[in-house]
Write a protein that holds these residues in place. Sequence first.
Motif, PDB file in Angstrom:
ATOM      1  N   SER A   2      73.213   1.756  -6.529  1.00  0.00           N
ATOM      2  CA  SER A   2      72.337   0.666  -6.115  1.00  0.00           C
ATOM      3  C   SER A   2      71.316   0.302  -7.187  1.00  0.00           C
ATOM      4  CB  SER A   2      71.601   1.058  -4.826  1.00  0.00           C
ATOM      5  OG  SER A   2      70.859   2.251  -5.032  1.00  0.00           O
ATOM      6  N   ASP A   3      71.083   1.213  -8.139  1.00  0.00           N
ATOM      7  CA  ASP A   3      70.086   0.945  -9.168  1.00  0.00           C
ATOM      8  C   ASP A   3      70.614  -0.090 -10.162  1.00  0.00           C
ATOM      9  OD1 ASP A   3      68.389   2.737  -8.027  1.00  0.00           O
ATOM     10  OD2 ASP A   3      68.948   4.394  -9.356  1.00  0.00           O
ATOM     11  N   ALA A   4      69.744  -1.032 -10.519  1.00  0.00           N
ATOM     12  CA  ALA A   4      70.136  -2.078 -11.474  1.00  0.00           C
ATOM     13  C   ALA A   4      70.287  -1.500 -12.875  1.00  0.00           C
ATOM     14  CB  ALA A   4      69.095  -3.183 -11.475  1.00  0.00           C
ATOM     15  N   ILE A   5      71.142  -2.129 -13.661  1.00  0.00           N
ATOM     16  CA  ILE A   5      71.249  -1.808 -15.080  1.00  0.00           C
ATOM     17  C   ILE A   5      70.121  -2.537 -15.795  1.00  0.00           C
ATOM     18  CG2 ILE A   5      72.641  -2.040 -17.166  1.00  0.00           C
ATOM     19  CD1 ILE A   5      75.129  -1.958 -15.402  1.00  0.00           C
ATOM     20  N   LYS A   6      69.289  -1.771 -16.497  1.00  0.00           N
ATOM     21  CA  LYS A   6      68.130  -2.361 -17.174  1.00  0.00           C
ATOM     22  C   LYS A   6      68.504  -2.778 -18.597  1.00  0.00           C
ATOM     23  CE  LYS A   6      63.621  -3.100 -17.837  1.00  0.00           C
ATOM     24  NZ  LYS A   6      62.772  -1.937 -18.161  1.00  0.00           N
ATOM     25  N   GLN A 184      64.617  -3.445 -36.646  1.00  0.00           N
ATOM     26  CA  GLN A 184      64.103  -4.192 -37.797  1.00  0.00           C
ATOM     27  C   GLN A 184      64.427  -5.678 -37.731  1.00  0.00           C
ATOM     28  OE1 GLN A 184      65.780  -2.034 -41.123  1.00  0.00           O
ATOM     29  NE2 GLN A 184      64.110  -0.551 -41.123  1.00  0.00           N
ATOM     30  N   GLY A 185      65.255  -6.064 -36.794  1.00  0.00           N
ATOM     31  CA  GLY A 185      65.614  -7.470 -36.633  1.00  0.00           C
ATOM     32  C   GLY A 185      65.885  -7.769 -35.173  1.00  0.00           C
ATOM     33  N   VAL A 186      65.781  -9.036 -34.820  1.00  0.00           N
ATOM     34  CA  VAL A 186      65.988  -9.448 -33.432  1.00  0.00           C
ATOM     35  C   VAL A 186      66.939 -10.651 -33.379  1.00  0.00           C
ATOM     36  CG1 VAL A 186      63.826  -8.550 -32.529  1.00  0.00           C
ATOM     37  CG2 VAL A 186      63.821 -10.806 -33.581  1.00  0.00           C
ATOM     38  N   PRO A 187      67.589 -10.822 -32.211  1.00  0.00           N
ATOM     39  CA  PRO A 187      67.392 -10.088 -30.961  1.00  0.00           C
ATOM     40  C   PRO A 187      68.006  -8.694 -31.013  1.00  0.00           C
ATOM     41  CG  PRO A 187      69.231 -11.604 -30.710  1.00  0.00           C
ATOM     42  CD  PRO A 187      68.622 -11.889 -32.059  1.00  0.00           C
ATOM     43  N   PHE A 188      67.393  -7.806 -30.263  1.00  0.00           N
ATOM     44  CA  PHE A 188      67.924  -6.452 -30.130  1.00  0.00           C
ATOM     45  C   PHE A 188      67.867  -6.079 -28.655  1.00  0.00           C
ATOM     46  CE2 PHE A 188      68.297  -1.902 -30.316  1.00  0.00           C
ATOM     47  CZ  PHE A 188      69.141  -1.681 -31.397  1.00  0.00           C
ATOM     48  N   PHE A 189      69.001  -5.619 -28.142  1.00  0.00           N
ATOM     49  CA  PHE A 189      69.140  -5.325 -26.721  1.00  0.00           C
ATOM     50  C   PHE A 189      69.348  -3.821 -26.525  1.00  0.00           C
ATOM     51  CE2 PHE A 189      70.845  -9.385 -27.921  1.00  0.00           C
ATOM     52  CZ  PHE A 189      70.382 -10.284 -26.970  1.00  0.00           C
ATOM     53  N   VAL A 190      68.547  -3.213 -25.667  1.00  0.00           N
ATOM     54  CA  VAL A 190      68.739  -1.818 -25.297  1.00  0.00           C
ATOM     55  C   VAL A 190      69.205  -1.814 -23.847  1.00  0.00           C
ATOM     56  CG1 VAL A 190      67.675   0.443 -24.976  1.00  0.00           C
ATOM     57  CG2 VAL A 190      66.998  -0.998 -26.917  1.00  0.00           C
ATOM     58  N   ILE A 191      70.440  -1.358 -23.642  1.00  0.00           N
ATOM     59  CA  ILE A 191      71.072  -1.453 -22.326  1.00  0.00           C
ATOM     60  C   ILE A 191      71.127  -0.083 -21.672  1.00  0.00           C
ATOM     61  CG2 ILE A 191      73.171  -2.125 -21.082  1.00  0.00           C
ATOM     62  CD1 ILE A 191      73.708  -4.134 -23.342  1.00  0.00           C
ATOM     63  N   ASP A 192      70.517   0.000 -20.501  1.00  0.00           N
ATOM     64  CA  ASP A 192      70.467   1.230 -19.717  1.00  0.00           C
ATOM     65  C   ASP A 192      69.786   2.364 -20.479  1.00  0.00           C
ATOM     66  OD1 ASP A 192      71.026   1.987 -17.063  1.00  0.00           O
ATOM     67  OD2 ASP A 192      72.666   3.278 -17.717  1.00  0.00           O
ATOM     68  N   GLY A 193      68.931   2.001 -21.414  1.00  0.00           N
ATOM     69  CA  GLY A 193      68.167   2.993 -22.145  1.00  0.00           C
ATOM     70  C   GLY A 193      68.935   3.787 -23.176  1.00  0.00           C
ATOM     71  N   LYS A 194      70.223   3.434 -23.396  1.00  0.00           N
ATOM     72  CA  LYS A 194      71.000   4.274 -24.327  1.00  0.00           C
ATOM     73  C   LYS A 194      71.931   3.508 -25.249  1.00  0.00           C
ATOM     74  CE  LYS A 194      74.325   5.356 -20.631  1.00  0.00           C
ATOM     75  NZ  LYS A 194      74.991   6.467 -19.889  1.00  0.00           N
ATOM     76  N   TYR A 195      72.247   2.269 -24.954  1.00  0.00           N
ATOM     77  CA  TYR A 195      73.129   1.499 -25.820  1.00  0.00           C
ATOM     78  C   TYR A 195      72.342   0.382 -26.494  1.00  0.00           C
ATOM     79  CZ  TYR A 195      77.088   3.868 -23.660  1.00  0.00           C
ATOM     80  OH  TYR A 195      77.965   4.823 -23.216  1.00  0.00           O
ATOM     81  N   GLY A 196      72.417   0.323 -27.804  1.00  0.00           N
ATOM     82  CA  GLY A 196      71.752  -0.732 -28.541  1.00  0.00           C
ATOM     83  C   GLY A 196      72.754  -1.772 -29.004  1.00  0.00           C
ATOM     84  N   VAL A 197      72.439  -3.036 -28.773  1.00  0.00           N
ATOM     85  CA  VAL A 197      73.266  -4.145 -29.228  1.00  0.00           C
ATOM     86  C   VAL A 197      72.393  -5.042 -30.095  1.00  0.00           C
ATOM     87  CG1 VAL A 197      74.656  -6.140 -28.565  1.00  0.00           C
ATOM     88  CG2 VAL A 197      74.729  -4.064 -27.169  1.00  0.00           C
ATOM     89  N   ASP A 215      80.895   2.050 -15.396  1.00  0.00           N
ATOM     90  CA  ASP A 215      81.958   3.052 -15.283  1.00  0.00           C
ATOM     91  C   ASP A 215      81.398   4.460 -15.513  1.00  0.00           C
ATOM     92  OD1 ASP A 215      83.780   1.074 -14.771  1.00  0.00           O
ATOM     93  OD2 ASP A 215      84.605   1.009 -16.807  1.00  0.00           O
ATOM     94  N   GLU A 216      80.504   4.594 -16.495  1.00  0.00           N
ATOM     95  CA  GLU A 216      79.921   5.904 -16.780  1.00  0.00           C
ATOM     96  C   GLU A 216      79.075   6.389 -15.615  1.00  0.00           C
ATOM     97  OE1 GLU A 216      77.859   5.395 -20.418  1.00  0.00           O
ATOM     98  OE2 GLU A 216      79.673   5.415 -21.662  1.00  0.00           O
ATOM     99  N   ARG A 217      78.431   5.477 -14.921  1.00  0.00           N
ATOM    100  CA  ARG A 217      77.638   5.865 -13.764  1.00  0.00           C
ATOM    101  C   ARG A 217      78.541   6.404 -12.656  1.00  0.00           C
ATOM    102  NH1 ARG A 217      72.845   1.538 -12.439  1.00  0.00           N
ATOM    103  NH2 ARG A 217      71.567   1.848 -14.310  1.00  0.00           N
ATOM    104  N   VAL A 218      79.701   5.785 -12.492  1.00  0.00           N
ATOM    105  CA  VAL A 218      80.649   6.255 -11.478  1.00  0.00           C
ATOM    106  C   VAL A 218      81.119   7.664 -11.815  1.00  0.00           C
ATOM    107  CG1 VAL A 218      82.939   5.898 -10.489  1.00  0.00           C
ATOM    108  CG2 VAL A 218      81.414   3.944 -10.841  1.00  0.00           C
ATOM    109  N   GLU A 219      81.390   7.901 -13.104  1.00  0.00           N
ATOM    110  CA  GLU A 219      81.900   9.195 -13.540  1.00  0.00           C
ATOM    111  C   GLU A 219      80.912  10.325 -13.278  1.00  0.00           C
ATOM    112  OE1 GLU A 219      82.908   8.748 -17.616  1.00  0.00           O
ATOM    113  OE2 GLU A 219      84.557   7.351 -17.250  1.00  0.00           O
ATOM    114  N   VAL A 220      79.634  10.023 -13.407  1.00  0.00           N
ATOM    115  CA  VAL A 220      78.632  11.080 -13.186  1.00  0.00           C
ATOM    116  C   VAL A 220      78.087  11.063 -11.763  1.00  0.00           C
ATOM    117  CG1 VAL A 220      77.971  11.070 -15.606  1.00  0.00           C
ATOM    118  CG2 VAL A 220      76.713   9.633 -13.994  1.00  0.00           C
ATOM    119  N   GLY A 221      78.661  10.157 -10.940  1.00  0.00           N
ATOM    120  CA  GLY A 221      78.262  10.110  -9.546  1.00  0.00           C
ATOM    121  C   GLY A 221      76.895   9.551  -9.296  1.00  0.00           C
ATOM    122  N   GLN A 222      76.468   8.663 -10.192  1.00  0.00           N
ATOM    123  CA  GLN A 222      75.120   8.084 -10.075  1.00  0.00           C
ATOM    124  C   GLN A 222      75.099   6.956  -9.045  1.00  0.00           C
ATOM    125  OE1 GLN A 222      73.427   7.278 -13.875  1.00  0.00           O
ATOM    126  NE2 GLN A 222      71.777   6.025 -13.048  1.00  0.00           N
TER     127      GLN A 222
END
Length: 222
Positions: A2-6, A184-197, A215-222
């Motif tokens: 139920s938690d949103a992806i930030k 050092q440059g933008v735009p920079f996206f941090v997804i779910d606190g662990k993936y940088g785009v 999918d990773e959330r499902v695997e860890v039962g989050q």
Amino acid sequence: MSDAIKIDIWSDIACPWCYIGKRKLENGIAEYGVDDDAVPVQIEYHSFELSPDTPVDFAGSHEEFLAMKGFPPEQIGPMLERVTGIAASVGLDYDYPNLKHANTVLAHQLIHYAKARGLQLEAKERLLKAYFVEGRQVGTIDGLADLAVELGFDRDDVVRSLRANEYLADVRADQNLAIQYGIQGVPFFVIDGKYGVSGAQDASTFAQVLRQVADERVEVGQ
């Protein structure tokens, strides 16, 4: 699940790729959102100044500004044409001839002002459109106050806040966090606190990362 992806986004009002990246992200979220098991997405913007030494009253053209920054004059025209074309591909009508260069630190403060009142996303969109599409002034208190009124804010209170630099500490906190992340440059996206785009990636790239996170959330039962 139920938690949103930030998604935390560092960007600047005066960054053409930030507006393009915003649209591509929105398209990516929409692409991901059709999945049966799609998770809600929450977006928060963070301040980043690409050119903090830009004067508030710079009166020259965009070409003159870029030349002042060291871009070879013969490359500026083709570069702007390319950026304008890419912007058009995501529905943005950039108007470089009428663009008014601005120092964006006050604009970032206004976005924090709006964030405190639940309208950060609306303020971000309004300022980007004002700068790149409408040729509006986004570097002065009066110009920003005019735009804030369009968002439903009290003009006098916005002027008070900007004159007092009420949210400058929040802007600096965002910038310090960017340094900690190594941005050092933008735009920079941090997804779910662990993936940088980094950069204005295609919508499909954002959709893919969101699916991976879900999918990773499902695997860890989050």
